[in-house]
Design an enzyme around this catalytic site. Structure first.
Site, PDB file in Angstrom:
ATOM      1  N   ILE A 267      -4.978   0.290  -5.519  1.00 42.79           N
ATOM      2  CA  ILE A 267      -4.521  -0.872  -6.280  1.00 42.79           C
ATOM      3  C   ILE A 267      -5.693  -1.477  -7.034  1.00 42.79           C
ATOM      4  O   ILE A 267      -5.554  -1.919  -8.178  1.00 42.79           O
ATOM      5  CB  ILE A 267      -3.870  -1.910  -5.346  1.00 42.79           C
TER       6      ILE A 267
ATOM      7  N   ASP B 256     -17.019  -8.195   7.876  1.00 41.11           N
ATOM      8  CA  ASP B 256     -18.139  -9.045   8.296  1.00 41.11           C
ATOM      9  C   ASP B 256     -18.056 -10.347   7.509  1.00 41.11           C
ATOM     10  O   ASP B 256     -18.522 -10.444   6.377  1.00 41.11           O
ATOM     11  CB  ASP B 256     -19.461  -8.319   8.019  1.00 41.11           C
TER      12      ASP B 256
ATOM     13  N   ASN C 298      -8.001  -8.585  -2.890  1.00 39.58           N
ATOM     14  CA  ASN C 298      -7.183  -7.386  -2.790  1.00 39.58           C
ATOM     15  C   ASN C 298      -7.543  -6.494  -1.607  1.00 39.58           C
ATOM     16  O   ASN C 298      -6.707  -5.718  -1.157  1.00 39.58           O
ATOM     17  CB  ASN C 298      -7.313  -6.595  -4.108  1.00 39.58           C
TER      18      ASN C 298
ATOM     19  N   TYR D 166      -1.636  -6.614  10.974  1.00 38.33           N
ATOM     20  CA  TYR D 166      -1.751  -6.702   9.520  1.00 38.33           C
ATOM     21  C   TYR D 166      -0.756  -7.719   8.972  1.00 38.33           C
ATOM     22  O   TYR D 166      -1.086  -8.546   8.100  1.00 38.33           O
ATOM     23  CB  TYR D 166      -1.488  -5.314   8.950  1.00 38.33           C
TER      24      TYR D 166
ATOM     25  N   LYS E 149      -1.532 -11.064   6.824  1.00 37.71           N
ATOM     26  CA  LYS E 149      -1.001 -11.267   5.477  1.00 37.71           C
ATOM     27  C   LYS E 149      -0.147 -12.529   5.400  1.00 37.71           C
ATOM     28  O   LYS E 149      -0.153 -13.238   4.387  1.00 37.71           O
ATOM     29  CB  LYS E 149      -0.195 -10.043   5.037  1.00 37.71           C
TER      30      LYS E 149
END
Length: 258
Positions: A22, A62, A86, A150, A154
């Site tokens: 992407i 990090d 992104n 995840y 998000k």
């Protein structure tokens, strides 16, 4: 102001994960709209072949190193006009794949690192009085489609973007979220090589009958960062070939199948 509100001539945008599937489309789309692009990724090699106005190198896993790299960039060059957050990563596909380490790792990259990258930029944009942020989240932020850690990260980006929109809107900073569905990037190549019939199971869930293309995600990001979206902030835009509009498989198998 440029002749078209959709143009970004003379503007600068920082894109994280610029070397990814992407990310490369984001770079191309913003360049096509006239923007100068600063690419951010873990190494310069990942961004080989991209036409960039500058680079920032950090590992988003990090948070401290990410914040330091961004602060050094801001001190040297000032705040970009826009930023597209992104970079992302996931491996634990279902709850059974999770443990404390996997959970921490996926939140570190997808949420904590995104915060560490954008927080100094938000402050610099607010001090200047203008700026736009776009967070590339996922349909996983809106419903459960697997990858629970995840997904939690998000969903956190959605909440964070809305906080920026509400608390920094008065200082000219906008923040919006794009939630892609399955995107046809090279990340799918190894899956399709292992199982050429995989899409037979994936595509029936998408009303458009296909996966989203990386450039379709990128075009939405360009819009959000342009003056054409000057009155839009705190929103969430699915770019998902219709996945979140409803359950096509249910309609096909239960209703049409009667």
């Amino acid at each position: 102001m440029s002749a078209s509100p959709f143009r970004l001539d003379g503007k600068t945008v920082l894109i994280s994960g610029a070397g990814g599937g992407i990310g490369r489309s984001l770079v191309a789309a913003f360049r096509a709209a006239g923007a100068g692009v600063i690419g951010a990724d873990r190494s310069a090699e990942l961004m080989d072949g991209l036409e960039l106005a500058g680079q920032v190198l950090f590992d988003q896993a990090d948070a401290r190193g990410t914040r330091s790299a961004i602060e050094h960039h801001l001190k040297a060059f000032g705040a970009p006009d826009a930023v597209v957050s992104n970079a992302g990563f996931t491996r634990a596909e279902i709850l059974d794949h999770l443990d404390d380490d996997a959970w921490a790792s996926e939140l570190a990259i997808n949420l904590n690192g995104a915060y560490a990258m954008t927080d100094p930029i938000v402050a610099a944009m607010a001090a200047r009085g203008s700026g736009s942020l776009v967070f590339i989240a996922s349909v996983n932020a809106l419903g459960h489609y697997g990858n629970p850690a995840y997904s939690a990260a998000k969903a956190g980006l959605v909440a964070y973007a809305k906080a920026i929109a509400v608390e920094r809107g008065g200082r000219g900073v906008r923040a919006n979220v794009i939630c892609p569905g399955s995107v046809r990037t090279p990340a799918w190549d190894h899956r399709l090589e292992a199982d050429p019939t995989l899409l037979d199971n994936v595509l029936p869930h998408y009303p458009l009958g296909r996966m989203v293309l990386p450039m379709e995600v990128a075009n939405a990001a360009v819009f959000y960062c342009s003056d054409a979206a000057s009155g839009i902030t705190g929103t969430v835009l699915p770019v998902d070939a219709g996945l979140t509009a409803g359950n096509l498989v249910f309609v096909d198998e239960v209703l049409r199948g009667k």
